[in-house]
Write a protein that holds these residues in place. Structure first.
Motif, PDB file in Angstrom:
ATOM      1  N   THR A 177       0.856  -1.180   0.000  1.00 42.02           N
ATOM      2  CA  THR A 177       0.000   0.000   0.000  1.00 42.02           C
ATOM      3  C   THR A 177       0.895   1.233   0.000  1.00 42.02           C
ATOM      4  N   ARG A 178       0.626   2.117  -0.931  1.00 39.63           N
ATOM      5  CA  ARG A 178       1.447   3.311  -1.083  1.00 39.63           C
ATOM      6  C   ARG A 178       0.968   4.385  -0.121  1.00 39.63           C
ATOM      7  N   THR A 179       1.906   4.960   0.604  1.00 36.46           N
ATOM      8  CA  THR A 179       1.585   6.092   1.471  1.00 36.46           C
ATOM      9  C   THR A 179       2.360   7.294   0.956  1.00 36.46           C
ATOM     10  N   PRO A 198       2.739  10.694  -1.931  1.00 40.62           N
ATOM     11  CA  PRO A 198       2.534  10.961  -3.358  1.00 40.62           C
ATOM     12  C   PRO A 198       3.267   9.946  -4.240  1.00 40.62           C
ATOM     13  N   ARG A 199       2.761   9.807  -5.446  1.00 44.50           N
ATOM     14  CA  ARG A 199       3.380   8.909  -6.416  1.00 44.50           C
ATOM     15  C   ARG A 199       4.672   9.541  -6.930  1.00 44.50           C
ATOM     16  N   PRO A 200       5.767   8.780  -7.005  1.00 39.49           N
ATOM     17  CA  PRO A 200       7.017   9.353  -7.504  1.00 39.49           C
ATOM     18  C   PRO A 200       6.911   9.710  -8.984  1.00 39.49           C
ATOM     19  N   LYS A 201       7.619  10.782  -9.380  1.00 34.40           N
ATOM     20  CA  LYS A 201       7.586  11.228 -10.768  1.00 34.40           C
ATOM     21  C   LYS A 201       8.558  10.406 -11.609  1.00 34.40           C
ATOM     22  N   LEU A 202       8.274  10.322 -12.889  1.00 36.66           N
ATOM     23  CA  LEU A 202       9.113   9.592 -13.826  1.00 36.66           C
ATOM     24  C   LEU A 202      10.396  10.377 -14.073  1.00 36.66           C
TER      25      LEU A 202
END
Length: 80
Positions: free
Chosen positions: A42-44, A46-50
């Motif tokens: 489960t991600r806690t 923000p999503r990392p940027k490319l």
């Protein structure tokens, strides 16, 4: 002569297509193993940027490597 060739490769001379079926077995084992052993994450946060520069560098490097290996024989890669 044909009998000697058949004995040299273990009798598998006339049916080489079975080599491709091992990939199906490996894929099934990998999928089942991933489903069993990889836990749900489960991600806690923000999503990392490319990483665009890293993606371009890795893509270019892999392209150059594959291109070099595929053209090594025709472009003199075997000469010393």
């Amino acid at each position: 002569m044909k009998m000697l060739a058949a004995q040299a490769d273990g009798g598998q001379q006339d049916d080489w297509r079975w080599n491709f079926n091992i990939n199906v077995v490996i894929t099934v084992v990998a999928i089942v193993g991933a489903a069993v052993f990889v836990s749900h994450v489960t991600r806690t946060g923000p999503r990392p940027k490319l990483d665009i520069p890293g993606t371009l560098l890795v893509s270019g490097g892999l392209f150059g490597l594959v291109y070099g290996f595929s053209n090594a024989e025709t472009d003199g890669g075997t000469s010393s």
